[in-house]
Design a protein around this motif. Structure first.
Motif: not given
Length: 349
Positions: A187-195, A202-207
Motif C-alpha cells: 500500500m505504501m509503495d503504491l501510494g508512493s509511486a502510483i497513487c 490511475c492508468l498504471l494502478c493495479p487497483l
DNA sequence: TAACCGTGGTG
DNA sequence: TCACCAAGGTT
C-alpha cells in the motif's frame, strides 16, 4: 460486497511481488522478515520523512550500532549528533529510551501490536507496522499513503480528521490475514509511486478496477485548510576563541530539544528573540539565515563577537568546539546554515 | 482535540 | 517561487 473489492489484497500483493522497491531495511516479497531492530529503526526514521532522506541515516546507524543492545549502550550525545539533520528530534530521544527499554528486557522486541504500542516513540502506525512487517502479525497499518489510497478506493469524502474512522474501517476490511506486512508495504509503495498525492497515475494502478474515486482521485482525502505560518526574527551568536566556537546544549523539551546549537536570543515559534547577546562587548553583523520550520518562518541574524573571550563564557550548559570539526558537532540544519555563513566570513578575512 | 515538532523534495 | 507534502508521536 463488490467482487472487485474482495480482489484488492490479491491484486495488490501480485503487483507488489513484481514492483516492490528494494530497500535496506526490507525483505523481498515473501521472504522471511528482517531483524526487528532494523524494521523498528527504519520505521521511526521514516515517520514524516522521505525514503531518500532516511537511506544514509539508516546506513550510518546500523553500521555504528548493529544491534539494539549497541544502541542502548550509546551515549546520548552521540545518538543526537548522528540524528542531526533528519529533524523531529524527539524521535531520537524516544529512540534511545525505547532501545534501553528493550535492552532492559533482554534485547528482544515484544511481538504483539499492543506491547509495541506501549514503547516510547511507537504510536498507532509504527506499532502496527512493526507487528506486521517484523513479526507477521495481522495489523491494520495506516500512514498517509494508506489514508490516501483507501480514501480514493472507497471515495471517502468525510473531511479529515473525522474521516479517519471510515478510512480505518475500510483499511481493516481489505487487510488480509496472511502477508499483512507485505500488504502494508505494498500500500505504501503504491501510494508512493502510483497513487500519489498530486498527480496519481490511475492508468498504471493495479487497483483501478475496484477504485470508486478514480474519476477525481485528487479530491480524496479531503483535508482541512492549513494555518498560515507566522514570520519570526531572532539572533544567533558566534563566539570564537583559539579556533574553537562556543556551543550550547538545548533543553530536552521544545524546539530542537537536546541538540547542540549556537547561543541565541530566545526566539521561538510565538515570539521574536530579544536581541540580547550572551555576553557584553563588541559584536558585528554577519548576515541572515532564512529557515522554515513546521509552523513558522524564521529570519535569523548572525552576529560575531569581536572582543576577547575569557575562559568561561557563560554559566550555561555549553562547550568549546573545534571549528575544524564542526561537521561532527551534530548541529541541526538551521545552525549548520548559520555556521556555514560564519565560516565563509572567516575565510574572507 | 489541536498544537507542537524539522527537513528536503516537488508541482 | 512557494505552499504542500512525507512510512506520525506526544501532550
Amino acid at each position: 460486497m463488490d467482487a472487485s473489492v474482495q480482489e484488492i489484497p490479491e491484486r495488490l500483493l501480485g503487483w507488489y511481488d513484481n514492483h516492490a522497491r528494494s530497500l535496506p531495511w526490507r525483505a523481498p516479497p515473501g521472504l522471511p522478515a528482517p531483524d526487528p531492530y532494523r524494521v523498528w529503526l527504519s520505521e521511526v526514521m521514516l515517520q514524516q520523512t522521505t525514503v531518500a532522506a532516511v537511506q544514509a541515516y539508516f546506513a550510518k546507524f546500523t553500521q555504528r550500532w548493529p544491534t539494539v543492545m549497541d544502541l542502548a549502550a550509546a551515549d546520548d550525545a552521540d545518538v543526537m549528533s548522528a540524528w542531526a539533520g533528519l529533524g523531529y528530534y524527539a524521535r531520537a530521544r524516544n529512540l534511545l529510551a525505547c532501545a534501553r527499554a528493550i535492552a532492559a528486557r533482554g534485547g528482544a522486541f515484544p511481538d504483539t501490536e499492543a506491547e509495541l504500542r506501549a514503547l516510547p516513540g511507537l504510536g498507532d502506525y509504527t506499532a502496527a507496522a512493526v507487528a506486521a512487517i517484523a513479526f507477521g502479525r495481522r495489523a491494520v497499518v495506516i500512514d498517509a499513503n494508506v489514508e490516501r489510497v483507501v480514501a480514493r478506493l472507497f471515495a471517502i469524502d468525510t473531511p479529515l480528521p473525522a474521516g479517519r474512522k471510515a478510512i480505518r474501517d475500510a483499511a481493516d476490511h481489505i487487510t488480509p490475514d496472511d502477508r499483512s506486512g507485505d500488504f502494508a508495504q505494498a500500500m505504501m509503495d503504491l501510494g508512493s509511486a502510483i497513487c500519489t498525492s498530486r498527480s496519481p497515475h490511475c492508468l498504471l494502478c493495479p487497483l483501478s478496477a475496484a477504485c470508486r474515486g478514480k474519476e477525481a482521485p485528487e479530491r480524496y482525502p479531503v483535508k482541512p485548510a492549513k494555518k498560515a505560518k507566522p514570520q519570526r526574527g531572532g539572533t544567533a551568536f558566534w563566539i570564537e576563541r583559539d579556533g574553537e566556537v562556543w556551543l550550547m546544549r538545548r533543553a530536552d523539551k521544545g524546539m530542537l530539544g537536546g541538540m547542540r546549537a549556537l547561543p541565541d536570543d530566545g526566539w521561538n515559534a510565538r515570539a521574536d528573540g530579544n536581541g540580547e547577546p550572551p555576553l557584553a562587548g563588541e559584536w558585528q553583523a554577519a548576515g541572515q539565515v532564512e529557515h522554515t520550520f513546521t509552523h513558522f518562518h524564521l529570519s535569523l541574524s548572525l552576529r560575531l563577537y569581536s572582543g576577547s573571550v575569557h575562559a568561561r563564557t557563560a554559566n550555561d550548559d555549553g562547550e568549546w568546539w573545534p571549528v575544524t570539526r564542526l561537521d561532527e558537532a551534530g548541529l541541526p540544519t538551521l545552525f549548520a546554515k548559520a555556521a556555514r555563513l560564519a565560516l565563509a566570513l572567516r575565510r574572507d578575512d
